[in-house]
Design a protein around this motif. Structure first.
Motif, PDB file in Angstrom:
ATOM      1  N   GLY A 144      52.513  12.593  30.575  1.00 31.61           N
ATOM      2  CA  GLY A 144      52.756  13.843  31.284  1.00 31.61           C
ATOM      3  C   GLY A 144      53.967  14.594  30.763  1.00 31.61           C
ATOM      4  N   ARG A 161      52.727  22.150  38.899  1.00 30.28           N
ATOM      5  CA  ARG A 161      52.706  20.688  38.835  1.00 30.28           C
ATOM      6  C   ARG A 161      52.502  20.191  37.414  1.00 30.28           C
ATOM      7  N   ALA A 162      51.589  20.845  36.690  1.00 29.23           N
ATOM      8  CA  ALA A 162      51.300  20.421  35.314  1.00 29.23           C
ATOM      9  C   ALA A 162      52.535  20.538  34.428  1.00 29.23           C
ATOM     10  N   TYR A 220      53.874  14.401  35.127  1.00 30.42           N
ATOM     11  CA  TYR A 220      52.614  14.676  35.824  1.00 30.42           C
ATOM     12  C   TYR A 220      51.463  14.671  34.819  1.00 30.42           C
ATOM     13  N   SER A 221      50.514  13.773  35.017  1.00 32.75           N
ATOM     14  CA  SER A 221      49.363  13.685  34.135  1.00 32.75           C
ATOM     15  C   SER A 221      48.134  13.317  34.944  1.00 32.75           C
ATOM     16  N   THR A 222      47.028  13.994  34.681  1.00 30.65           N
ATOM     17  CA  THR A 222      45.798  13.651  35.391  1.00 30.65           C
ATOM     18  C   THR A 222      45.003  12.594  34.635  1.00 30.65           C
ATOM     19  N   ARG A 223      45.574  12.078  33.529  1.00 34.20           N
ATOM     20  CA  ARG A 223      44.835  11.034  32.809  1.00 34.20           C
ATOM     21  C   ARG A 223      45.702   9.797  32.580  1.00 34.20           C
TER      22      ARG A 223
END
Ligand SMILES: Nc1ncnc2c1ncn2[C@@H]1O[C@H](COP(=O)(O)OP(=O)(O)O)[C@@H](O)[C@H]1O
Ligand SMILES: [Mg+2]
Lengths: 124, 139
Positions: free
Chosen positions: B104, B91-92, B97-100
């Protein structure tokens, strides 16, 4: 390394002189928005000719400057993106959506003049 | 910054270190016959992985050295940290895709900028990104 910001008529011109760290980029953003607000600037030119790298942080921040300035009535043009830097941006998948770009300072100034100085046709 | 023969190690603990790492990568690669476009691609990829160290792990290290393999010359960049690691690497590596809440694009973009890209991580044990680029289109 602080980025010098010059006032030229209704415009502000920020000329990046060297590689910028992330905090330099954020300082540039804050300085530009402050000065554009207090001087009621109609246009902002960010000259990135000397920028070594436009990575996702720089692109995101510069895009942010353009969007925020636009909300306060100033249009932003980014000038001088070098061919290698443009190529790297494409590979990264970055786009500067909503940010006007021009080849150099003269062209950037002409673009802003066209937006802010031409007589309106009344149908805008 | 430590220099052992032609290898450079940059400790990443502040945002100035991100700039140092990409400049050192450019400088070292410049001696290896890369085109000026390639130097910018390498510097950009280093900037992305170094920033990930800073943002997600706080600190770590970027190691840059020349490689010679099967008659080819190139550069290898190893970015390593002992931060929280990545639970779902697949996913990364996806665009966007970014968790912040960021673009991404750092990891998938760095993979496109370089010729070879490998990422390893175990949750709680940090991340190691290894990327290579070959000079003179030798890839
Ligand atoms: N060194 C790292 N340590 C922990 N997580 C990481 C690291 N590098 C990347 N990641 C994770 O992978 C995601 C994608 O990274 P990236 O593509 O660089 O995008 P961004 O930095 O914009 O979030 C990050 O949002 C983060 O969750
Ligand atoms: Mg990133």
């Amino acid at each position: 390394m602080a980025v010098p910001i010059l006032k030229q008529g209704d415009y502000l011109i920020a000329s990046i002189q060297a590689a910028l760290s992330d905090s330099d980029v954020l300082r540039l953003r804050d300085d530009l928005l402050d000065r554009a607000g207090s001087l009621r600037s109609k246009g902002i030119i960010v000259d990135v000719t000397a920028l070594d790298v436009m990575d996702s942080f720089a692109a995101r921040s510069l895009r942010g400057i353009a969007h925020m300035a636009n909300l306060r009535g100033a249009r932003t043009v980014m000038v001088g993106i070098q061919p290698e830097v443009a190529f790297a941006m494409v590979q990264l998948g970055l786009n500067l959506e909503g940010v006007h770009t021009a080849l150099d300072l003269e062209e950037g100034l002409r673009f802003l003049d066209g937006l802010t100085k031409e007589p309106r046709d009344g149908r805008e | 910054m430590t220099v052992a023969s032609d290898e450079v190690r940059v400790r990443i603990a502040s945002d100035d270190d991100i700039v140092t790492a990409r400049q050192e990568g450019r400088r070292l690669s410049a001696g290896l016959g890369f085109s000026s476009t390639d130097l910018t691609l390498i510097a950009t990829a280093i900037s992305e992985v170094a920033r990930n160290i800073r943002v997600f792990a706080g600190e770590g290290q970027v190691q840059i050295r020349p490689v010679h393999e099967r008659g080819r010359e190139g550069i290898v960049v190893v970015a390593r940290d002992k931060g929280p690691g990545i639970a779902d690497i697949e996913r990364a590596m996806q665009d966007g895709y970014s968790t912040r809440g960021s673009f991404g694009l750092g990891l998938p973009g760095a993979r496109r900028l370089m010729d070879e890209f490998d990422i390893r991580s175990r949750p709680g044990k940090g991340v190691t990104v290894t990327m290579k680029k070959w000079a003179l289109g030798g890839g």
